[in-house]
Design an enzyme around this catalytic site. Structure first.
Site, PDB file in Angstrom:
ATOM      1  N   GLY A  46     -50.259   1.163 -42.516  1.00 24.11           N
ATOM      2  CA  GLY A  46     -51.272   2.224 -42.107  1.00 24.11           C
ATOM      3  C   GLY A  46     -50.569   3.299 -41.129  1.00 24.11           C
ATOM      4  O   GLY A  46     -50.730   3.798 -41.268  1.00 24.11           O
ATOM      5  N   CYS A  47     -50.399   1.992 -40.306  1.00 31.09           N
ATOM      6  CA  CYS A  47     -49.072   2.825 -38.961  1.00 31.09           C
ATOM      7  C   CYS A  47     -48.085   3.179 -39.542  1.00 31.09           C
ATOM      8  O   CYS A  47     -47.861   4.441 -38.800  1.00 31.09           O
ATOM      9  CB  CYS A  47     -49.600   2.082 -37.525  1.00 31.09           C
ATOM     10  SG  CYS A  47     -51.056   2.009 -37.053  1.00 31.09           S
ATOM     11  N   THR A  48     -47.520   2.626 -39.906  1.00 30.46           N
ATOM     12  CA  THR A  48     -45.908   3.308 -40.476  1.00 30.46           C
ATOM     13  C   THR A  48     -45.913   4.703 -41.377  1.00 30.46           C
ATOM     14  O   THR A  48     -45.518   5.482 -41.055  1.00 30.46           O
ATOM     15  CB  THR A  48     -45.107   2.114 -41.238  1.00 30.46           C
ATOM     16  OG1 THR A  48     -45.264   0.558 -40.190  1.00 30.46           O
ATOM     17  CG2 THR A  48     -43.610   2.607 -41.656  1.00 30.46           C
ATOM     18  N   ALA A  51     -47.152   7.438 -38.808  1.00 30.24           N
ATOM     19  CA  ALA A  51     -46.218   7.962 -38.416  1.00 30.24           C
ATOM     20  C   ALA A  51     -44.642   8.636 -38.834  1.00 30.24           C
ATOM     21  O   ALA A  51     -44.027   9.099 -38.373  1.00 30.24           O
ATOM     22  CB  ALA A  51     -45.772   6.932 -37.512  1.00 30.24           C
TER      23      ALA A  51
END
Length: 155
Positions: A46-48, A51
């Site tokens: 999710g963070c990838t 970003a």
């Protein structure tokens, strides 16, 4: 649990190390709007996605007068690995002490898979040129969030 920021609040000042170990301060961006987004951990799906979405839209955002800073509890070495692996262009800073996360209301109790846990609350704070909170968004989704911000800001 930390207090959530409201529109009109003064954004808490911070100085945190980036992926290269250099200090990045909110004060460095005075006179420009800043999108400060908080995410749980580098190198996670999710963070990838989030970003990469910010990186893909960075030119559009900076062209509209917005700088973007991503904050997580990760150390600079992990942030550098994240940046290199995903070819990220956004500024990533680490807050291992979680003091800045807490000051922004982005650390505390949240629901994760039906359980209440303490951790990073995925949040985005838009700070105006004077250092005031223009928008404070909490419990945001990793996917589609950047497109929503762009639409909401009228970019």
């Amino acid at each position: 649990m930390s207090e959530r920021l409201q529109t009109g609040d003064t954004a808490p000042a911070f100085t945190l190390p980036d992926a290269d170990g250099n200090d990045v301060s909110l004060a460095d961006h005075k006179g420009r709007k800043v999108i400060v987004y908080f995410y749980p951990a580098a190198l996670t799906p999710g963070c990838t996605k989030q970003a990469c979405d910010f990186t893909d839209n960075l030119e559009l955002l900076t062209g509209a007068g917005y700088d973007v800073i991503g904050v997580s509890p990760d150390k600079p070495k992990k942030l550098a690995k994240f940046r290199e692996k995903e070819d990220l262009k956004v500024t990533l800073v680490g807050d291992p002490s979680k003091e800045v996360l807490a000051a922004y209301g982005a650390y505390g109790e949240k629901k994760l898979y039906g359980k209440v846990v303490t951790g990073v609350i995925r949040s985005t704070i838009v700070v105006d040129e004077e250092g005031k909170v223009e928008r404070a968004l909490y419990n945001v989704k990793a996917t589609g969030h950047v497109a929503k911000i762009i639409k909401d800001l009228g970019i």
